[in-house]
Design an enzyme around this catalytic site. Sequence first.
Site, PDB file in Angstrom:
ATOM      1  N   GLY A   8       0.827  -1.215   0.000  1.00  0.00           N
ATOM      2  CA  GLY A   8       0.000   0.000   0.000  1.00  0.00           C
ATOM      3  C   GLY A   8       0.852   1.252   0.000  1.00  0.00           C
ATOM      4  O   GLY A   8       0.614   2.187   0.766  1.00  0.00           O
ATOM      5  N   ARG A  11      -0.324   5.559  -1.665  1.00  0.00           N
ATOM      6  CA  ARG A  11      -1.011   6.728  -1.090  1.00  0.00           C
ATOM      7  C   ARG A  11      -0.807   6.773   0.423  1.00  0.00           C
ATOM      8  O   ARG A  11      -0.365   5.807   1.030  1.00  0.00           O
ATOM      9  CB  ARG A  11      -2.516   6.646  -1.369  1.00  0.00           C
ATOM     10  CG  ARG A  11      -2.863   6.859  -2.819  1.00  0.00           C
ATOM     11  CD  ARG A  11      -4.358   6.857  -3.052  1.00  0.00           C
ATOM     12  NE  ARG A  11      -4.921   5.521  -2.990  1.00  0.00           N
ATOM     13  CZ  ARG A  11      -5.929   5.165  -2.195  1.00  0.00           C
ATOM     14  NH1 ARG A  11      -6.474   6.047  -1.385  1.00  0.00           N
ATOM     15  NH2 ARG A  11      -6.394   3.928  -2.207  1.00  0.00           N
ATOM     16  N   VAL A  60      -3.066  -7.568  -1.939  1.00  0.00           N
ATOM     17  CA  VAL A  60      -2.647  -8.351  -0.759  1.00  0.00           C
ATOM     18  C   VAL A  60      -3.719  -9.324  -0.279  1.00  0.00           C
ATOM     19  O   VAL A  60      -3.438 -10.202   0.535  1.00  0.00           O
ATOM     20  CB  VAL A  60      -2.191  -7.460   0.432  1.00  0.00           C
ATOM     21  CG1 VAL A  60      -0.984  -6.605   0.085  1.00  0.00           C
ATOM     22  CG2 VAL A  60      -3.329  -6.614   0.968  1.00  0.00           C
ATOM     23  N   ASN A  88       1.542  -2.414   5.368  1.00  0.00           N
ATOM     24  CA  ASN A  88       0.760  -1.202   5.574  1.00  0.00           C
ATOM     25  C   ASN A  88      -0.595  -1.235   4.875  1.00  0.00           C
ATOM     26  O   ASN A  88      -1.531  -0.583   5.317  1.00  0.00           O
ATOM     27  CB  ASN A  88       1.588   0.000   5.075  1.00  0.00           C
ATOM     28  CG  ASN A  88       0.742   1.236   4.855  1.00  0.00           C
ATOM     29  OD1 ASN A  88       0.399   1.938   5.819  1.00  0.00           O
ATOM     30  ND2 ASN A  88       0.359   1.502   3.604  1.00  0.00           N
ATOM     31  N   TYR A 153     -12.839  -4.329  11.226  1.00  0.00           N
ATOM     32  CA  TYR A 153     -11.523  -3.673  11.200  1.00  0.00           C
ATOM     33  C   TYR A 153     -10.792  -3.877  12.538  1.00  0.00           C
ATOM     34  O   TYR A 153      -9.591  -4.187  12.560  1.00  0.00           O
ATOM     35  CB  TYR A 153     -11.746  -2.191  10.902  1.00  0.00           C
ATOM     36  CG  TYR A 153     -10.519  -1.349  10.700  1.00  0.00           C
ATOM     37  CD1 TYR A 153      -9.794  -1.399   9.508  1.00  0.00           C
ATOM     38  CD2 TYR A 153     -10.104  -0.448  11.680  1.00  0.00           C
ATOM     39  CE1 TYR A 153      -8.687  -0.589   9.315  1.00  0.00           C
ATOM     40  CE2 TYR A 153      -8.999   0.367  11.494  1.00  0.00           C
ATOM     41  CZ  TYR A 153      -8.296   0.295  10.308  1.00  0.00           C
ATOM     42  OH  TYR A 153      -7.195   1.099  10.124  1.00  0.00           O
ATOM     43  N   LYS A 157      -7.216  -5.849  12.874  1.00  0.00           N
ATOM     44  CA  LYS A 157      -6.019  -5.189  13.409  1.00  0.00           C
ATOM     45  C   LYS A 157      -5.574  -5.853  14.721  1.00  0.00           C
ATOM     46  O   LYS A 157      -4.376  -6.003  14.972  1.00  0.00           O
ATOM     47  CB  LYS A 157      -6.270  -3.693  13.605  1.00  0.00           C
ATOM     48  CG  LYS A 157      -6.519  -2.912  12.301  1.00  0.00           C
ATOM     49  CD  LYS A 157      -5.336  -2.997  11.346  1.00  0.00           C
ATOM     50  CE  LYS A 157      -5.432  -1.958  10.226  1.00  0.00           C
ATOM     51  NZ  LYS A 157      -4.351  -2.110   9.242  1.00  0.00           N
ATOM     52  N   ILE A 186      -5.179   9.833  11.418  1.00  0.00           N
ATOM     53  CA  ILE A 186      -4.131  10.392  10.558  1.00  0.00           C
ATOM     54  C   ILE A 186      -4.798  10.942   9.299  1.00  0.00           C
ATOM     55  O   ILE A 186      -5.690  10.295   8.730  1.00  0.00           O
ATOM     56  CB  ILE A 186      -3.101   9.292  10.170  1.00  0.00           C
ATOM     57  CG1 ILE A 186      -2.558   8.554  11.414  1.00  0.00           C
ATOM     58  CG2 ILE A 186      -1.969   9.891   9.334  1.00  0.00           C
ATOM     59  CD1 ILE A 186      -1.794   9.379  12.422  1.00  0.00           C
TER      60      ILE A 186
HETATM   61  P1  NAP Z   1      -5.240   5.067   2.300  1.00  0.00           P
HETATM   62  O1  NAP Z   1      -4.847   6.490   2.180  1.00  0.00           O
HETATM   63  O2  NAP Z   1      -6.643   4.654   2.015  1.00  0.00           O
HETATM   64  O3  NAP Z   1      -4.230   4.196   1.396  1.00  0.00           O
HETATM   65  C1  NAP Z   1      -4.403   2.816   1.354  1.00  0.00           C
HETATM   66  C2  NAP Z   1      -3.234   2.208   0.625  1.00  0.00           C
HETATM   67  O4  NAP Z   1      -3.371   0.779   0.695  1.00  0.00           O
HETATM   68  C3  NAP Z   1      -3.202   2.556  -0.845  1.00  0.00           C
HETATM   69  O5  NAP Z   1      -1.852   2.641  -1.254  1.00  0.00           O
HETATM   70  C4  NAP Z   1      -3.888   1.371  -1.515  1.00  0.00           C
HETATM   71  O6  NAP Z   1      -3.487   1.123  -2.866  1.00  0.00           O
HETATM   72  C5  NAP Z   1      -3.392   0.249  -0.630  1.00  0.00           C
HETATM   73  N1  NAP Z   1      -4.263  -0.920  -0.656  1.00  0.00           N
HETATM   74  C6  NAP Z   1      -5.554  -1.031  -0.264  1.00  0.00           C
HETATM   75  N2  NAP Z   1      -5.992  -2.277  -0.462  1.00  0.00           N
HETATM   76  C7  NAP Z   1      -4.961  -2.970  -0.994  1.00  0.00           C
HETATM   77  C8  NAP Z   1      -4.802  -4.304  -1.434  1.00  0.00           C
HETATM   78  N3  NAP Z   1      -5.810  -5.191  -1.355  1.00  0.00           N
HETATM   79  N4  NAP Z   1      -3.607  -4.683  -1.949  1.00  0.00           N
HETATM   80  C9  NAP Z   1      -2.569  -3.805  -2.026  1.00  0.00           C
HETATM   81  N5  NAP Z   1      -2.668  -2.521  -1.621  1.00  0.00           N
HETATM   82  C10 NAP Z   1      -3.853  -2.116  -1.115  1.00  0.00           C
HETATM   83  O7  NAP Z   1      -4.958   4.516   3.766  1.00  0.00           O
HETATM   84  P2  NAP Z   1      -3.999   5.066   4.924  1.00  0.00           P
HETATM   85  O8  NAP Z   1      -4.810   5.959   5.796  1.00  0.00           O
HETATM   86  O9  NAP Z   1      -2.720   5.534   4.374  1.00  0.00           O
HETATM   87  O10 NAP Z   1      -3.805   3.702   5.748  1.00  0.00           O
HETATM   88  C11 NAP Z   1      -2.622   2.936   5.676  1.00  0.00           C
HETATM   89  C12 NAP Z   1      -2.653   1.924   6.802  1.00  0.00           C
HETATM   90  O11 NAP Z   1      -2.770   2.605   8.045  1.00  0.00           O
HETATM   91  C13 NAP Z   1      -3.836   0.963   6.747  1.00  0.00           C
HETATM   92  O12 NAP Z   1      -3.444  -0.316   7.165  1.00  0.00           O
HETATM   93  C14 NAP Z   1      -4.808   1.545   7.760  1.00  0.00           C
HETATM   94  O13 NAP Z   1      -5.662   0.570   8.271  1.00  0.00           O
HETATM   95  C15 NAP Z   1      -3.839   2.089   8.786  1.00  0.00           C
HETATM   96  N6  NAP Z   1      -4.382   3.143   9.646  1.00  0.00           N
HETATM   97  C16 NAP Z   1      -4.765   4.342   9.123  1.00  0.00           C
HETATM   98  C17 NAP Z   1      -5.244   5.323   9.980  1.00  0.00           C
HETATM   99  C18 NAP Z   1      -5.679   6.690   9.503  1.00  0.00           C
HETATM  100  O14 NAP Z   1      -6.190   7.472  10.313  1.00  0.00           O
HETATM  101  N7  NAP Z   1      -5.505   7.047   8.243  1.00  0.00           N
HETATM  102  C19 NAP Z   1      -5.352   5.062  11.345  1.00  0.00           C
HETATM  103  C20 NAP Z   1      -4.961   3.828  11.823  1.00  0.00           C
HETATM  104  C21 NAP Z   1      -4.458   2.875  10.967  1.00  0.00           C
HETATM  105  P3  NAP Z   1      -4.215   1.848  -4.125  1.00  0.00           P
HETATM  106  O15 NAP Z   1      -3.743   3.271  -4.116  1.00  0.00           O
HETATM  107  O16 NAP Z   1      -3.735   1.083  -5.302  1.00  0.00           O
HETATM  108  O17 NAP Z   1      -5.685   1.736  -3.891  1.00  0.00           O
END
Ligand code: NAP
Length: 242
Positions: A8, A11, A60, A88, A153, A157, A186
């Site tokens: 991931g 983005r 994934v 990630n 979720y 996690k 975030i």
């Molecule tokens: P995001 O902006 O939605 O980005 C998600 C990323 O994961 C993208 O690069 C996407 O690829 C990739 N992805 C999604 N499904 C996938 C799959 N099946 N196979 C390969 N890649 C995949 O999310 P984010 O906020 O950066 O979150 C990143 C991680 O942090 C996640 O595990 C999330 O659960 C965790 N997290 C986030 C927050 C928050 O507040 N943002 C808080 C706690 C935990 P594409 O661009 O190709 O779609």
Amino acid sequence: MKCALVTGGSRGIGKSICIKMAAMGYYVLVNYKGNEEAAKQTLAQIKEKGGNGELMRFDVSDREEIKKVLGVWIENNSDNAIEVLVNNAGIKDDGLMIFMKDEQWDSVLKTNLDGFFQVTRLVLHGMLTKKYGRIVNVVSLSGLKGLPGQTNYSAAKAGIIGATKALAQEVARKGITVNAVAPGFIKTDMTEGLNEKELQMLIPAKRFGTADEVAHAVAFLASPESGYITAHVLSINGGLYS
Ligand code: NAP
């Protein structure tokens, strides 16, 4: 060539982690699912800063695709060790459990939890052979505390947190550390629909965190100097819950 694989990486948090890994000197394998344009931008930013890497598209949640793409890359690159793995990639699909559809449960568990298992198992072979590795799993406050509307979720996690602690003990004597970072809120695409003004009142730091702040914590755990830190979950949440 020493490599870091970031799932991931196109983005949000993953993108910041890719850029950070490149700054640490790693050749970065930028995984993504479908957003090729964003993944190319990540790679372009890595190269602008003097780093290098390549795109690696696989889903994934698709074990056959992981074997075909990542498995074949590993076979063809026996001289290029993946020293750092950052699991990630993640999705959420919220809803109260009473209304939750099978597909919502399955897709969130498959992407977050099964994805961690399939990718890590493949990468682990090389780390065990080299007797060195850093695995960092991006989990969530939701997996520590449990959040209503996120049974799928939170379960995924929390599952990764358990697996992090178990795997850490399996491989500690082989020079491999396994840790997790647990972000709170975030600013990324994932949190775009949330009412930031209202939610930030609940956060002691009174703001959402940034992807770079999470990447900083990942880099700390991924560094060679962090060899005696393992089975740990590091919260990055502005004091919201720990
Ligand atoms: P995001 O902006 O939605 O980005 C998600 C990323 O994961 C993208 O690069 C996407 O690829 C990739 N992805 C999604 N499904 C996938 C799959 N099946 N196979 C390969 N890649 C995949 O999310 P984010 O906020 O950066 O979150 C990143 C991680 O942090 C996640 O595990 C999330 O659960 C965790 N997290 C986030 C927050 C928050 O507040 N943002 C808080 C706690 C935990 P594409 O661009 O190709 O779609």
